[in-house]
Structure formats: structure tokens, C-alpha cells
Design an enzyme around this catalytic site. Structure first.
Site, short mmCIF file in Angstrom:
data_model
loop_
_atom_site.label_atom_id
_atom_site.label_comp_id
_atom_site.label_asym_id
_atom_site.label_seq_id
_atom_site.Cartn_x
_atom_site.Cartn_y
_atom_site.Cartn_z
CG ASP A 517 -1.82 1.16 1.31
OD1 ASP A 517 -2.40 1.52 0.28
OD2 ASP A 517 -1.96 1.74 2.41
CG ASP A 717 -1.24 1.74 7.05
OD1 ASP A 717 -1.84 1.58 5.97
OD2 ASP A 717 -1.02 2.85 7.55
CG ASP A 721 -4.11 -1.84 3.26
OD1 ASP A 721 -4.44 -1.58 2.09
OD2 ASP A 721 -3.47 -1.07 3.98
#
Length: 831
Positions: A517, A717, A721
Site C-alpha cells: 500500500d 496498515d 488492506d
């Protein structure tokens, strides 16, 4: 004033509740009294206040009519509670009138309404499944017919089951008691081999003490394994529990016979006239297996905790607007098409669209991006996201299992169940190893019974057959993986890399693609002032000073970034007057007698700001670098600009380079816009990227990479996700991220440093190599020991039978070799 027929209170007919019966109108002070009256049969005597045992007390809402007082029970006798209705429709006026279909009440003729308690009280069928074999499903708790594991609930809810920790608590108790008793048995057994003559000191009590200590370990602490092992024979699915049950059972029974009936054991198998026993093998193996069970159950509990944390993101209630009034209802009572009020700071209850009002919504749960998104009439809002300072009305569109949040929950649960645990490999090995050992033992017995010494054929056959089972007892095999995992995980923790279980290390070794990410993983995750520039007429610090003065009254995260930037520059920020927030554009105010306007190009054009195009080139350049731009105008003229961005972490470039050195492909998936994503990818040398993705897209991209043959690790995080983390072969959560991301991942980087992925990859490769070495020692011991125990060397020399002492020494050497090899991981280089 009318008289309430239930409580006797005076009621104003103009404001009180009323009900028609037998051509007469009755008035009530509250809904409670009206409901009680309606429940009485027509023609029954009307109860007075004293007769009903009720009187009024303060505290009821005026919305209930009359004087607004609520009734309390005066009688000390407990009130009888009627069973809640589970019918789909009920009459709001006539309790007891219910139906599974819409229609009218047979008593009062009112239209039946949906029953809000039906969902809560409807009996839902609970499905239990095996975490190792998801295809096993049943509607009652029990154990898996294939692997013997306890079945767990397939669907996790926010409500905790009071019995859900029973197995973990039971296994934990068994483990600690087994460990406390097995350690002295191990010390007693190993003492004579290292020069401590416990056998001489204790004399005849030596074996009896071991028997007394090991019996509770094997027969009580290890009893679940015998149950599972026995069931594996009944179902034909041989597994590690079969191996454990046969090995520990054979070691214990042989030793038990050696203590209680030593004359049944041939003299050739005795040492100094005494039968050598193997209580320590049975006890230690039992304790080790229990340790594995405890660790596994704790990991499964964390998995359920992650899903509960996801479910808890939705608020428990919603503000339903009906006939101009707001009523708080439970979330499962909200229907598609309902009008809901969302107040400042609250979580949005379900998916829908704004119908009235405007606000900024924190959608980081979905996108991972820190900047709130402005929402106006007609725009979509998602359940579980957090409303800002505004208030708005929304129309519910997707409720229950159809919401995005529910879909995320399903994706996480499904992906976690679909993982192939390392235990399956052990089961496959056991599937061949156990039948081979049993067959060898049977053949050994038959051969010795036919060809053994004439007077001792049966005894020798029995002893050698049991010796095969004892030598196959997986002591070193049981240590091979746990020791490496224990040392490797400990080493990882010291390096800031938390590993969930052995499966993660196994998959991490094979990873060849890393999906990351952007926000919070490659970048800091918080907007930061990056540039502040001016035209020649004003200094850059002057522009920042004016911008910070106006933005100090704004609650937007970008405003806080500008103020923080001014503080870092030690700029004294003046006060502002006539502050105004311009929806979708910017802010304005008066500072030290000058009119300040901050916003985008469209706002400056709308306000006819002079020289507004003077910095277009610089604006385009910074936007190409992924900056969020804000232009500053003073007294109707462009004065400068301020730029905010989410900065790349200092450690990220080095981490990307090291990942490339390890031969890994790095792919970035982000909810941010295409321009910013391209800028970050270019700066860091990312192999591939996709922008403006949602949680579903991330998970689909991970699945696509797996279909293409990649072994994928996903680092992130945020809650957004979680599905991708669970779907990846290895999920990696940044330590500063959400609890859901951490629980859904197999690896957590405590320091939030991406270089931890490099350490994790190196650690996994070294640990798996170490495990393979340990398994070699363990299997080599069995491959050599079993034939000798069976007596294949006896024809060469009558002295080449496997002496129990030699077997014990070989078993100990194998275990020591495994332990020593595992400890080498403590000094392995990971940088």
C-alpha cells in the site's frame, strides 16, 4: 381532563394517546398504559391504578404523550415476561396480533408493521467447520473426521460465546501440568546418560517414580490425542495424531509392562537386570504436542478477533427519520429506502446517498487515505466510515450483508479459511509414515514369532514389534519444526519482525512478489507541508504566516499540516477575523487588516483574483510530483502558494532496493489518485502500480497475481488492506497500522519500517533451511533405527539387536542435534 383507565392519572384529551373500544374512546398517559389496556379482552373490568400495581414516576419522555411520566412496578412480585415474537409483521396497537405476511390487524384494522425484534430473536443455524479442512461442515460442535481438530464456528459475530475459549483453556491447563510433570521425568531419564546416577540413588524406586509422574501426563493431559488418534483409525484418515497416539502409547505401555511385569521382557532386552523404560519419551512428546495446540488455538482466536474488530466498525444504532421525527433503532432494523440522520463525529450506519446537507467524511477505512472526502447531496457514503463536523440526511441503499463493510468481513473470513496450513503437509507425511511403521511392526512380530528363538519366540516377537513403535516415536520429529520456529520467531521479534506461525515462515520463503500500500506503508501516512513559495512582492514565510493565520480556524487535516509547518518554521501566527469556510473551494478571513483567500484555481477564478495564473507552471510541476496545492491571495491578488503531501519514509528507498536485490517484484496498490501514485512509483523505482483501488480491487489484484504463478506478500496498515492481507500468501502489517490489519496479517513490522520485510524474507529462508536440516536428522534417525529395531541385522550377528540404551542414546543424540542446529538461528545475519 380524562382519566387513564390503567393508572388513574389525569390525561389531556388534546395531547394524550387514545384508543377506541366498544364505541368509547379511552385516553392514556403513556404507550405502556395503552398497550396494557389493549391487551385486555373487550368487556373485562378496567383496572385502576391501585389494582394494577402501577403508579407514575418521573423520567419518561414527553414524546410518549400526556404528562410524560413513565410507570414503574410497585409490586414486589416479578413481572412475567412474554416470549418475544419472531413473526415478520405485528400490529402496533394490539399485542399478540402477528403474521408472517403484510396485511391488516383483525382487531383494530390498522396496517401491520415490520417486527423490529424478528431478526434479533429468529433462530439462526450455526455452522461448524474445520479450520484445516473447510469442506467439513456440520450444525453441531465436534471434531474433524479427517484431522481430529475441534470444529469452530464458520460465522463470527460481535457477540462472544462464553464457551469459545473452553478448548484453549483446557489445552493450556493440560500443557502446564504436563510440562511440570514431564521435566522431572526427562531429568531422571537423561541423568544416567550424562553421569548423574539417579538410577543408582533411587534403586528400585527409579522406574516407579517415572511411572507415577508420567501417567497423568500421558493418560490425562494426552488423552485428547488418543481420542483423535483412535478416530483416525475409524475414519481411515491417518494423521499426526495417529502418530502421536501410537508412539506415546507404545512407549508408555512397553514401559508400564517393564515396571509391572518385567519377567515378560527377554533378558537380552534388559540392562543390568532391569528393564529400561521410555516414560520420558511419552511425557515429553505429549507436552510438546500440547504446546503446539495452545499456540495454534491462540492464533485461531486472534483470527476471530480480527473479524469481530471489522464488524465493530459499524455503529450499533442508527437515527431513523420517520414523519419528521428521529427515532434511534438498532442497525439490523434499518431497511433499504429508510431516511437516516448522521450527526457530526458519528460513524455512518449503512451504505447509501446523501439527500440533504453536506459534510466531510473520513474514508480512510476504505481508501487508506488520510484526507476527508467532501460529501454533498447525491453523493455516495459507505457504512463504517466516520462523519466529520457536518450533519446530513442519507437514504439507505445497501443494508445488512450487502454493505461494503459486510463484504470486507466476508472476504477476510473466506481468505483466512482458504489458507493451506503447514499441518496438512505433516498429515500427508503421517499418512505414509504411520501405515509404514504399523506394517513394519506387524511384520516384525510375525517374522520373530515364526523364526525367533524356540523358547522365547513370542516374547522376542512382542518386544521387537514394540521396539519398532518406540523407535518411531517422533521425538526429534516433534522437535524439528517447533524448535526452529521458536528460535526463528524469537530472533524475528528481536529485529522488530513479529511472525504469527510456522505457515507464515514457510510461505515467506517462497515469496517472489511484494504488494504494498502507499499511504502509511511507503509514506508516513500524515499530510505534511512540503513547499511554501511567493511572488516577488512577499516573502515565502510571509505567505505561510498569512495562510496559517486563516487555516487555524479550519478543521481540515490539510489546515493542520499548514499550521504545523508554520510552527516548525517558528513563525508567529496572528489571529483572524471574519473567517469563512467555502464549501468545495477553500477558506477566507481578515488578517491584520488584509483580506486573505486560500483555495484552488477554480475558487480564485470565481473571485476574480488578479495575477491568478502567474504561478501556473510551478503549480503544474508540483502537482506532477503528487503535491496537494493551495493558492494564497491577499487583497484580491495572488501572493503565493503552499503545498502539502504525504512524504515518503526515509527508509523506503533503501528497502525497495534491498527487495529488488532479493529478486522480488514490488507492486504498489493505492486508493490515491493516478498522478500521485505515478509520482511515488517513479521516485522509488516501483515495478508496477495501480491507483484509485478499493478493498475489493486490492484483494482481486492479489488473487490475480497468485493465478499468474506468483507467491504474494501484501504489506499494508489500514482496514482497507485487511482483505488483501488475508488473501495474500503472506500478509504483512505495519506496526503503526490498525488492529484489524495486524490481526489479518501473518507478519507485523513493529517499527513500521519496510526494511523489516527484507529481514522477514531472510529470516524465513534461513528458518526453513534449518527446519529441513532438522527433519533430515529426525528422519535419518527413523530410517536407520526402525530396521535395526526390527532386527534386520540379527542374522549377521546375534548381538546386533537394538539395545534399548543405544536406542535411548540415539534418540537423545537426534534431539540434541535438532536443538543445537535450531539455536544457530540466534546468530544468523539478517541485515
Amino acid at each position: 381532563m380524562a382519566k387513564d383507565p390503567i393508572c388513574g392519572m389525569d390525561v389531556d384529551p388534546n395531547t394524550g394517546l387514545h384508543l377506541e373500544r366498544d364505541g368509547e374512546t379511552y385516553y392514556f398517559c403513556s404507550e405502556h398504559c395503552r398497550t396494557k389496556f389493549a391487551a385486555q379482552e373487550s368487556g373485562a373490568p378496567v383496572a385502576a391504578a391501585q389494582e394494577s400495581g402501577h403508579s407514575c414516576c418521573h423520567g419518561h419522555s414527553p414524546a410518549h404523550g400526556g404528562h410524560g411520566m413513565e410507570l414503574t412496578q410497585l409490586s414486589t412480585a416479578p413481572a412475567k415476561k412474554s416470549a418475544p415474537s419472531t413473526a415478520a409483521y405485528i400490529c402496533p396497537m394490539c399485542p399478540g396480533v402477528e403474521s408472517d405476511k403484510p396485511g391488516s390487524c383483525q382487531k383494530c384494522g390498522m396496517a401491520l408493521e415490520p417486527n423490529p425484534s424478528a431478526k434479533k430473536h429468529a433462530t439462526k443455524k450455526t455452522i461448524y467447520t474445520c479450520p484445516m479442512h473447510p469442506e467439513i461442515e456440520q450444525d453441531l460442535p465436534g471434531t474433524c473426521p479427517k484431522c481430529g481438530m475441534e470444529l469452530e464456528k464458520k460465522t463470527v459475530t460481535t457477540e462472544s460465546d462464553e464457551h469459545e475459549d473452553d478448548e484453549l483453556n483446557d489445552m493450556t491447563l493440560r500443557f502446564w501440568i504436563a510440562t511440570a510433570l514431564a521435566l522431572p521425568v526427562l531429568i531422571l531419564a537423561m541423568g544416567p546418560m550424562v553421569g548423574v546416577p539417579f538410577d543408582e540413588w533411587l534403586g528400585s524406586a527409579y522406574s516407579w517414580v517415572q511411572l507415577a509422574l508420567s501417567t497423568p501426563v500421558v493418560l490425562w493431559a494426552g488423552w485428547p490425542f488418543f481420542v483423535r488418534g483412535g478416530r483416525s483409525f475409524l475414519t481411515g484418515h491417518l494423521n499426526m495424531f495417529t502418530l502421536i497416539a501410537v508412539g506415546t502409547g507404545a512407549a508408555y505401555l512397553y514401559s508400564l509392562v517393564g515396571v509391572l511385569a518385567p519377567d515378560l521382557i527377554p533378558e537380552a532386552f534388559k540392562h543390568n537386570g532391569r528393564v529400561d523404560v521410555y516414560f520420558e519419551a511419552a511425557a515429553v512428546i505429549t507436552a510438546l504436542v500440547l504446546l503446539g495446540q495452545v499456540l495454534e488455538l491462540r492464533a485461531r482466536k486472534k483470527t476471530s478477533g480480527a473479524i469481530r474488530a471489522l464488524i465493530a466498525l459499524a455503529p450499533p444504532t442508527a437515527h431513523l427519520v420517520r414523519d419528521g421525527k428521529e427515532v434511534d433503532v438498532e442497525l439490523d432494523e434499518v431497511q433499504s429506502g429508510d431516511l437516516l440522520r448522521v450527526r457530526p463525529g458519528e460513524k455512518i450506519p449503512v451504505d447509501g446517498r446523501v439527500t440533504e446537507g453536506e459534510s466531510s467524511v473520513d474514508e480512510s477505512m476504505l481508501t487508506g487515505e488520510p484526507n476527508p472526502v467532501k460529501k454533498q447531496a447525491g453523493e455516495e457514503v459507505i457504512g463504517g466510515t466516520v462523519n466529520g463536523t457536518g450533519s446530513f440526511l442519507m437514504e439507505a441503499e445497501k443494508v445488512g450483508e450487502d454493505t461494503v463493510l459486510s463484504q470486507i468481513v466476508d472476504m477476510v473470513a473466506s481468505a483466512q479459511r482458504s489458507r493451506a496450513p503447514i499441518q496438512r503437509i505433516a498429515d500427508q507425511v503421517a499418512g505414509y509414515f504411520v501405515p509404514a511403521v504399523l506394517a513394519t511392526s506387524v511384520i516384525t512380530f510375525i517374522v520373530w514369532a515364526i523364526f525367533g528363538p524356540k523358547d522365547y519366540a513370542f516374547s522376542w516377537a512382542l518386544v521387537n514389534a514394540v521396539a519398532v513403535l518406540i523407535i518411531a516415536c517422533p521425538c526429534a520429529l516433534g522437535l524439528a519444526t517447533p524448535m526452529s520456529i521458536m528460535v526463528g520467531v524469537g530472533r524475528g521479534a528481536a529485529e522488530g519482525v513479529l511472525i504469527k506461525d510456522a505457515e507464515v515462515l514457510e510461505h515467506m520463503e517462497k515469496v517472489n512478489a511484494i504488494v504494498v500500500d502507499k499511504t502509511g506503508t511507503l509514506t508516513a501516512g500524515k499530510p505534511k507541508l512540503t513547499e511554501f513559495e511567493s511572488l516577488e512582492k512577499l516573502s515565502p514565510s510571509g505567505v505561510l504566516r498569512m495562510a496559517a493565520a486563516v487555516e487555524q480556524n479550519s478543521e481540515h487535516p490539510l489546515a493542520r499540516s499548514i499550521i504545523a509547518g508554520a510552527e516548525e518554521q517558528e513563525i508567529e501566527v496572528p489571529s483572524v477575523t471574519n473567517f469563512d469556510s467555502i464549501p468545495g473551494g477553500g477558506v477566507s478571513g481578515e488578517v491584520e487588516g488584509r483580506q486573505v483567500l486560500i483555495g484552488n484555481s477554480a475558487l480564485l477564478a470565481e473571485r476574480n483574483v488578479e495575477e491568478r495564473d502567474a504561478m501556473n507552471g510551478r503549480v503544474a510541476e508540483l502537482q506532477g510530483q503528487g503535491r496537494t496545492m493551495m493558492l494564497v491571495a491577499l487583497d484580491g491578488k495572488l501572493a503565493g502558494l503552499v503545498a502539502v503531501a504525504d512524504p515518503i519514509k526515509e527508509s523506503t528507498p533503501e528497502a525497495i532496493r534491498q527487495l529488488h536485490d532479493l529478486g522480488l517484484k514490488v507492486i504498489m496498490l493505492t486508493g490515491d489518485n493516478q498522478r500521485t501514485a505515478a509520482s511515488v512509483a517513479k521516485q522509488l523505482g516501483i515495478d508496477d502500480f495501480t491507483a484509485e483501488v478499493r478493498p475489493q480491487d486490492k484483494q482481486q489484484r492479489v488473487e490475480q497475481l497468485k493465478d499468474e504463478g506468483y507467491v504474494v506478500a501484501m504489506a499494508g496498515d489500514g482496514v482497507n488492506d485487511a482483505p488483501a492481507l488475508a488473501a495474500a500468501d503472506v500478509g504483512i502489517a505495519m506496526g503503526a497500522g490498525s488492529d484489524v490489519a495486524i490481526e489479518s496479517a501473518g507478519v507485523t513490522l513493529v517499527k513500521g519500517d519496510l526494511r523489516g520485510i527484507v529481514r522477514a524474507v531472510k529470516l524465513s529462508r534461513r528458518t526453513m533451511k534449518n527446519i529441513r536440516q532438522n527433519l533430515f536428522f529426525a528422519f535419518a534417525y527413523n530410517v536407520i533405527g526402525i530396521p535395526i529395531a526390527a532386527g534386520v541385522l540379527y542374522p549377521l550377528s546375534h548381538h546386533l539387536l537394538l539395545n534399548p540404551m543405544i536406542a535411548a542414546a540415539a534418540m537423545s543424540f537426534s534431539s540434541v542435534s535438532v536443538i543445537g542446529n535450531s539455536l544457530r538461528l540466534r546468530t544468523a545475519k539478517l541485515d
